[in-house]
Write a protein that holds these residues in place. Structure first.
Motif, PDB file in Angstrom:
ATOM      1  N   ARG A 179       0.853  -1.201   0.000  1.00 16.49           N
ATOM      2  CA  ARG A 179       0.000   0.000   0.000  1.00 16.49           C
ATOM      3  C   ARG A 179       0.887   1.249   0.000  1.00 16.49           C
ATOM      4  O   ARG A 179       0.889   2.035   0.942  1.00 16.49           O
ATOM      5  CB  ARG A 179      -0.912  -0.005   1.222  1.00 16.49           C
ATOM      6  CG  ARG A 179      -1.823  -1.211   1.312  1.00 16.49           C
ATOM      7  CD  ARG A 179      -2.600  -1.202   2.615  1.00 16.49           C
ATOM      8  NE  ARG A 179      -3.400  -2.399   2.789  1.00 16.49           N
ATOM      9  CZ  ARG A 179      -4.117  -2.667   3.885  1.00 16.49           C
ATOM     10  NH1 ARG A 179      -4.108  -1.812   4.903  1.00 16.49           N
ATOM     11  NH2 ARG A 179      -4.812  -3.778   3.967  1.00 16.49           N
ATOM     12  N   ARG A 182       0.745   3.705  -2.218  1.00 20.73           N
ATOM     13  CA  ARG A 182       0.031   4.883  -2.718  1.00 20.73           C
ATOM     14  C   ARG A 182      -1.446   4.544  -2.817  1.00 20.73           C
ATOM     15  O   ARG A 182      -1.849   3.401  -2.580  1.00 20.73           O
ATOM     16  CB  ARG A 182       0.561   5.295  -4.097  1.00 20.73           C
ATOM     17  CG  ARG A 182       0.480   4.183  -5.134  1.00 20.73           C
ATOM     18  CD  ARG A 182       0.666   4.707  -6.549  1.00 20.73           C
ATOM     19  NE  ARG A 182      -0.493   5.476  -6.996  1.00 20.73           N
ATOM     20  CZ  ARG A 182      -0.639   5.945  -8.240  1.00 20.73           C
ATOM     21  NH1 ARG A 182       0.308   5.742  -9.135  1.00 20.73           N
ATOM     22  NH2 ARG A 182      -1.712   6.629  -8.601  1.00 20.73           N
ATOM     23  N   THR A 183      -2.254   5.534  -3.160  1.00 20.16           N
ATOM     24  CA  THR A 183      -3.676   5.278  -3.398  1.00 20.16           C
ATOM     25  C   THR A 183      -3.998   5.551  -4.861  1.00 20.16           C
ATOM     26  O   THR A 183      -3.229   6.189  -5.590  1.00 20.16           O
ATOM     27  CB  THR A 183      -4.560   6.162  -2.500  1.00 20.16           C
ATOM     28  OG1 THR A 183      -4.223   7.539  -2.714  1.00 20.16           O
ATOM     29  CG2 THR A 183      -4.386   5.798  -1.037  1.00 20.16           C
ATOM     30  N   LEU A 235      -6.400   1.000  -0.718  1.00 17.01           N
ATOM     31  CA  LEU A 235      -5.792   1.408  -1.986  1.00 17.01           C
ATOM     32  C   LEU A 235      -6.619   2.453  -2.723  1.00 17.01           C
ATOM     33  O   LEU A 235      -6.136   3.089  -3.657  1.00 17.01           O
ATOM     34  CB  LEU A 235      -5.591   0.190  -2.890  1.00 17.01           C
ATOM     35  CG  LEU A 235      -4.545  -0.819  -2.412  1.00 17.01           C
ATOM     36  CD1 LEU A 235      -4.655  -2.124  -3.196  1.00 17.01           C
ATOM     37  CD2 LEU A 235      -3.137  -0.251  -2.519  1.00 17.01           C
ATOM     38  N   SER A 236      -7.873   2.628  -2.324  1.00 11.75           N
ATOM     39  CA  SER A 236      -8.765   3.563  -3.004  1.00 11.75           C
ATOM     40  C   SER A 236      -8.668   4.970  -2.431  1.00 11.75           C
ATOM     41  O   SER A 236      -8.788   5.166  -1.226  1.00 11.75           O
ATOM     42  CB  SER A 236     -10.219   3.085  -2.886  1.00 11.75           C
ATOM     43  OG  SER A 236     -11.107   4.124  -3.241  1.00 11.75           O
ATOM     44  N   ARG A 237      -8.480   5.938  -3.320  1.00 11.40           N
ATOM     45  CA  ARG A 237      -8.546   7.339  -2.919  1.00 11.40           C
ATOM     46  C   ARG A 237      -9.998   7.801  -2.881  1.00 11.40           C
ATOM     47  O   ARG A 237     -10.365   8.616  -2.050  1.00 11.40           O
ATOM     48  CB  ARG A 237      -7.748   8.199  -3.908  1.00 11.40           C
ATOM     49  CG  ARG A 237      -7.643   9.678  -3.541  1.00 11.40           C
ATOM     50  CD  ARG A 237      -6.792  10.433  -4.547  1.00 11.40           C
ATOM     51  NE  ARG A 237      -5.465   9.850  -4.644  1.00 11.40           N
ATOM     52  CZ  ARG A 237      -4.894   9.432  -5.765  1.00 11.40           C
ATOM     53  NH1 ARG A 237      -5.555   9.533  -6.910  1.00 11.40           N
ATOM     54  NH2 ARG A 237      -3.683   8.921  -5.773  1.00 11.40           N
ATOM     55  N   SER A 276     -10.160   1.535  -7.030  1.00 10.25           N
ATOM     56  CA  SER A 276      -9.702   0.159  -6.823  1.00 10.25           C
ATOM     57  C   SER A 276     -10.818  -0.773  -7.295  1.00 10.25           C
ATOM     58  O   SER A 276     -12.000  -0.461  -7.140  1.00 10.25           O
ATOM     59  CB  SER A 276      -9.335  -0.109  -5.354  1.00 10.25           C
ATOM     60  OG  SER A 276     -10.467  -0.008  -4.507  1.00 10.25           O
TER      61      SER A 276
END
Length: 206
Positions: free
Chosen positions: A103, A105-106, A134-136, A110
């Motif tokens: 993990r 970065r985001t 992982l999701s922004r 995802s």
């Protein structure tokens, strides 16, 4: 080094190789493109995508057509599938288990499509945590839906295919997730049939 679970070894080996050979071709890419176009129609700008369980890259091909400017990343445990996805030249492919993907970065989106259904129920909480971390902003889950968890025999194997309300479980688990849209793709769709997949687009909100 973490020991792989029995299921991870199953998909890493011969059965996973056979799955790759069964699931390639432009009709599958076209069906994925049609589904993603609907599933992401209410989403905002998406500049980066990570797919957990990329296989040979059908979904990444569809996303590359739909979101040509987006950075695409794939995570795939099977070596043969990984090589085919890399050969497309459209995404960065990380070989290994989705549970071990760093993990670092985001990503704006995802994605899991036809992957959660093949995980043992005790592994789902960790898979959900990966999708969430992982999701922004957006999470897209496209799997076999059932209101209650149920196991289905899969090509002569037990413990390899499960249906349940994956999206609902994520919504219950993470308070800042909201359901943005959902839909269904019927296997008898006259234009772009898919294997009775139900998709859910979730969004992180403050």
């Amino acid at each position: 080094m973490r020991d792989l679970s029995e299921q991870e070894k199953f998909w890493q080996g011969d059965f996973g190789n056979q799955y790759v050979e069964r699931n390639i071709g432009q009709p599958l890419v076209a069906a994925s493109l049609a589904m993603f176009a609907k599933a992401l129609s209410r989403a905002g700008r998406i500049d980066s995508v990570v797919e957990l369980g990329t296989n040979a890259g059908n979904n990444l091909q569809a996303l590359h057509q739909l979101l040509p400017e987006s950075e695409l990343f794939g995570v795939e445990i099977n070596e043969s599938a990984c090589a085919q996805a890399r050969a497309l030249g459209i995404a960065q492919i990380w070989q290994g288990s989705l549970f071990d993907f760093p993990r670092e970065r985001t990503y704006d989106l995802s994605l899991s499509k036809g992957v959660l259904i093949h995980l043992a129920p005790e592994l789902l909480a960790t898979a959900y945590a990966q999708l969430y971390a992982l999701s922004r902003r957006y999470i897209l889950i496209a799997e076999y839906y059932n209101p209650a968890p149920v196991e289905v025999p899969y090509r002569g194997n037990s413990g390899k295919l499960f249906k349940r309300d994956f999206a609902g479980e994520m919504l219950d688990r993470y308070a800042d997730l909201h359901l943005l849209d959902y839909g269904f793709v019927y296997h008898r769709d006259p234009q772009f049939p898919a294997d009775d997949i139900t998709w859910f687009l979730l969004e992180k909100r403050p």
